[in-house]
Design a protein around this motif. Structure first.
Motif, PDB file in Angstrom:
ATOM      1  N   GLU A   1       0.827  -1.204   0.000  1.00  0.00           N
ATOM      2  CA  GLU A   1       0.000   0.000   0.000  1.00  0.00           C
ATOM      3  C   GLU A   1       0.862   1.256   0.000  1.00  0.00           C
ATOM      4  OE1 GLU A   1      -3.137   0.539  -0.410  1.00  0.00           O
ATOM      5  OE2 GLU A   1      -3.561  -1.588  -0.648  1.00  0.00           O
ATOM      6  N   ARG A   2       1.981   1.209   0.753  1.00  0.00           N
ATOM      7  CA  ARG A   2       2.870   2.375   0.749  1.00  0.00           C
ATOM      8  C   ARG A   2       3.455   2.608  -0.643  1.00  0.00           C
ATOM      9  NH1 ARG A   2       4.213   0.533   6.069  1.00  0.00           N
ATOM     10  NH2 ARG A   2       5.927  -0.748   5.307  1.00  0.00           N
ATOM     11  N   ALA A   3       3.824   1.489  -1.294  1.00  0.00           N
ATOM     12  CA  ALA A   3       4.366   1.620  -2.645  1.00  0.00           C
ATOM     13  C   ALA A   3       3.320   2.162  -3.605  1.00  0.00           C
ATOM     14  CB  ALA A   3       4.882   0.259  -3.125  1.00  0.00           C
ATOM     15  N   ARG A   4       2.094   1.672  -3.482  1.00  0.00           N
ATOM     16  CA  ARG A   4       1.017   2.172  -4.352  1.00  0.00           C
ATOM     17  C   ARG A   4       0.762   3.643  -4.096  1.00  0.00           C
ATOM     18  NH1 ARG A   4      -3.274  -2.848  -3.599  1.00  0.00           N
ATOM     19  NH2 ARG A   4      -2.321  -4.272  -5.133  1.00  0.00           N
ATOM     20  N   GLY A   5       0.756   4.011  -2.788  1.00  0.00           N
ATOM     21  CA  GLY A   5       0.540   5.414  -2.455  1.00  0.00           C
ATOM     22  C   GLY A   5       1.625   6.300  -3.013  1.00  0.00           C
ATOM     23  N   SER A   6       2.877   5.831  -2.953  1.00  0.00           N
ATOM     24  CA  SER A   6       3.988   6.617  -3.498  1.00  0.00           C
ATOM     25  C   SER A   6       3.859   6.768  -5.006  1.00  0.00           C
ATOM     26  CB  SER A   6       5.317   5.948  -3.146  1.00  0.00           C
ATOM     27  OG  SER A   6       5.498   5.902  -1.745  1.00  0.00           O
ATOM     28  N   ARG A   7       3.451   5.658  -5.674  1.00  0.00           N
ATOM     29  CA  ARG A   7       3.298   5.733  -7.131  1.00  0.00           C
ATOM     30  C   ARG A   7       2.175   6.686  -7.509  1.00  0.00           C
ATOM     31  NH1 ARG A   7       4.386   0.127  -6.903  1.00  0.00           N
ATOM     32  NH2 ARG A   7       2.175  -0.378  -7.001  1.00  0.00           N
TER      33      ARG A   7
ATOM     34  N   VAL B   1      -1.806  18.476   7.382  1.00  0.00           N
ATOM     35  CA  VAL B   1      -1.381  18.714   8.757  1.00  0.00           C
ATOM     36  C   VAL B   1      -1.028  17.372   9.387  1.00  0.00           C
ATOM     37  CG1 VAL B   1      -1.956  19.829  10.936  1.00  0.00           C
ATOM     38  CG2 VAL B   1      -3.083  20.576   8.835  1.00  0.00           C
ATOM     39  N   PRO B   2       0.190  17.214   9.921  1.00  0.00           N
ATOM     40  CA  PRO B   2       0.558  15.931  10.538  1.00  0.00           C
ATOM     41  C   PRO B   2      -0.381  15.559  11.675  1.00  0.00           C
ATOM     42  CG  PRO B   2       2.489  17.312  10.213  1.00  0.00           C
ATOM     43  CD  PRO B   2       1.300  18.180   9.931  1.00  0.00           C
ATOM     44  N   GLY B   3      -0.773  14.288  11.716  1.00  0.00           N
ATOM     45  CA  GLY B   3      -1.668  13.839  12.775  1.00  0.00           C
ATOM     46  C   GLY B   3      -1.063  13.977  14.152  1.00  0.00           C
ATOM     47  N   ASP B   4       0.273  13.824  14.259  1.00  0.00           N
ATOM     48  CA  ASP B   4       0.908  13.936  15.565  1.00  0.00           C
ATOM     49  C   ASP B   4       0.920  15.372  16.062  1.00  0.00           C
ATOM     50  OD1 ASP B   4       1.303  11.248  15.324  1.00  0.00           O
ATOM     51  OD2 ASP B   4       3.436  11.381  14.835  1.00  0.00           O
ATOM     52  N   VAL B   5       0.778  16.326  15.151  1.00  0.00           N
ATOM     53  CA  VAL B   5       0.639  17.722  15.557  1.00  0.00           C
ATOM     54  C   VAL B   5      -0.762  17.964  16.106  1.00  0.00           C
ATOM     55  CG1 VAL B   5       0.545  20.098  14.693  1.00  0.00           C
ATOM     56  CG2 VAL B   5       2.389  18.571  13.969  1.00  0.00           C
ATOM     57  N   LEU B   6      -1.739  17.321  15.494  1.00  0.00           N
ATOM     58  CA  LEU B   6      -3.137  17.566  15.858  1.00  0.00           C
ATOM     59  C   LEU B   6      -3.589  16.790  17.084  1.00  0.00           C
ATOM     60  CD1 LEU B   6      -4.699  17.416  12.273  1.00  0.00           C
ATOM     61  CD2 LEU B   6      -4.373  19.466  13.672  1.00  0.00           C
TER      62      LEU B   6
ATOM     63  N   THR C   1      -0.851   2.127   9.258  1.00  0.00           N
ATOM     64  CA  THR C   1      -1.397   0.782   9.049  1.00  0.00           C
ATOM     65  C   THR C   1      -1.421  -0.070  10.315  1.00  0.00           C
ATOM     66  OG1 THR C   1       0.815   0.024   8.371  1.00  0.00           O
ATOM     67  CG2 THR C   1      -0.690   0.731   6.629  1.00  0.00           C
ATOM     68  N   ASP C   2      -0.957   0.467  11.438  1.00  0.00           N
ATOM     69  CA  ASP C   2      -0.988  -0.313  12.680  1.00  0.00           C
ATOM     70  C   ASP C   2      -2.432  -0.564  13.101  1.00  0.00           C
ATOM     71  OD1 ASP C   2       1.717  -0.370  12.769  1.00  0.00           O
ATOM     72  OD2 ASP C   2       1.942   1.224  14.261  1.00  0.00           O
ATOM     73  N   PRO C   3      -2.787  -1.797  13.449  1.00  0.00           N
ATOM     74  CA  PRO C   3      -4.170  -2.064  13.872  1.00  0.00           C
ATOM     75  C   PRO C   3      -4.463  -1.423  15.219  1.00  0.00           C
ATOM     76  CG  PRO C   3      -2.797  -4.000  14.199  1.00  0.00           C
ATOM     77  CD  PRO C   3      -1.948  -3.016  13.449  1.00  0.00           C
TER      78      PRO C   3
ATOM     79  N   LYS D   1       5.133   5.736   8.692  1.00  0.00           N
ATOM     80  CA  LYS D   1       3.924   5.742   9.535  1.00  0.00           C
ATOM     81  C   LYS D   1       3.617   7.133  10.035  1.00  0.00           C
ATOM     82  CE  LYS D   1       4.267   0.938  11.051  1.00  0.00           C
ATOM     83  NZ  LYS D   1       4.403   0.011  12.194  1.00  0.00           N
ATOM     84  N   GLU D   2       4.659   7.885  10.393  1.00  0.00           N
ATOM     85  CA  GLU D   2       4.454   9.248  10.872  1.00  0.00           C
ATOM     86  C   GLU D   2       3.813  10.111   9.794  1.00  0.00           C
ATOM     87  OE1 GLU D   2       8.011  11.120  12.136  1.00  0.00           O
ATOM     88  OE2 GLU D   2       6.998  12.918  12.915  1.00  0.00           O
ATOM     89  N   GLN D   3       4.277   9.972   8.553  1.00  0.00           N
ATOM     90  CA  GLN D   3       3.701  10.739   7.455  1.00  0.00           C
ATOM     91  C   GLN D   3       2.272  10.284   7.143  1.00  0.00           C
ATOM     92  OE1 GLN D   3       6.659   9.957   4.450  1.00  0.00           O
ATOM     93  NE2 GLN D   3       7.800  11.829   4.894  1.00  0.00           N
TER      94      GLN D   3
END
Length: 219
Positions: free
Chosen positions: A70-76, A110-115, A155-157, A205-207
């Motif tokens: 999924e990360r690869a697909r998202g990057s593409r 906006v990064p989720g860790d900021v929010l 993607t962490d459950p 994961k952070e992104q």
């Protein structure tokens, strides 16, 4: 000579001793069979535990491979979609956010860790100021545009936070941003919140943990 009665008594004693000896052998054999079954049961239990551990590891490996895919697909997808930093937008002056201009939209990422704190949907105090700045730019520069608020997770459950899954968490987070923007005066009739859960991960994961506020320029 031994009487007939004495002979019969002696024979009876011998027979009783034989029967007792036979019963003792049977008991010993049963005990040995029982012990062998206990050993076999322990061995089977060990094999079962190893099989379960191997299955759990296979499932973990499968999930990690899917996440990488999924990360690869998202990057593409990101590479295929033309995008560039927004040229003339007040969003660029807001610290801690990324502004992307696509065909027909401007996105404030906006990064989720900021929010939010991990697993939470209550906005951090500092995040409220960031979103207030975003609302100010929207009101000044895009007063009539539709605003789409998109929530994303990694993607962490879900394990401890109590949400049903990442989809629910992403929906609740986008709704929290929606409410704050509404409190800042943006008309709720031109805003809507959406959650995408873990379906569109980014490079890390952070992104991946993020909320994107999309100003729709063309509908």
């Amino acid at each position: 000579m031994m009487s007939h009665a004495m002979k019969m008594l002696s024979l009876g004693v011998v027979l009783m001793m034989g029967m007792g000896s036979l019963s003792g052998c049977q008991v010993q054999r049963l005990q040995e069979e029982r012990d062998a079954l206990w050993i076999q049961n322990d061995e089977l239990q060990d094999e079962l535990n190893r099989a379960r551990a191997a299955l759990d590891q296979s499932e973990a490996d499968r999930r990690e491979l899917l996440a990488e895919l999924e990360r690869a697909r998202g990057s593409r997808r990101a590479e295929a979609e033309p995008q560039q930093p927004a040229r003339e937008s007040g969003f660029r002056d807001i610290a801690g956010v990324e502004t992307i201009e696509r065909r027909g939209s401007v996105t404030v990422r906006v990064p989720g860790d900021v929010l939010f704190a991990p697993g939470q949907v209550q906005l951090r105090q500092q995040a409220r100021q960031t979103l207030t700045d975003v609302a100010r730019v929207i009101q000044n520069e895009y007063p009539n545009q539709t605003i789409r608020i998109e929530g994303y997770t990694d993607t962490d459950p879900i394990r401890q936070s109590g949400w049903a899954d990442n989809l629910e968490l992403s929906l609740q987070r986008s709704a929290a941003v929606h409410r704050h923007l509404q409190e800042q005066g943006i008309n709720p009739e031109r805003m809507y919140a959406a959650g995408f859960g873990e379906t569109q991960p980014r490079g890390t994961k952070e992104q991946s943990r993020r909320v994107e506020i999309v100003v729709v320029l063309q509908e």
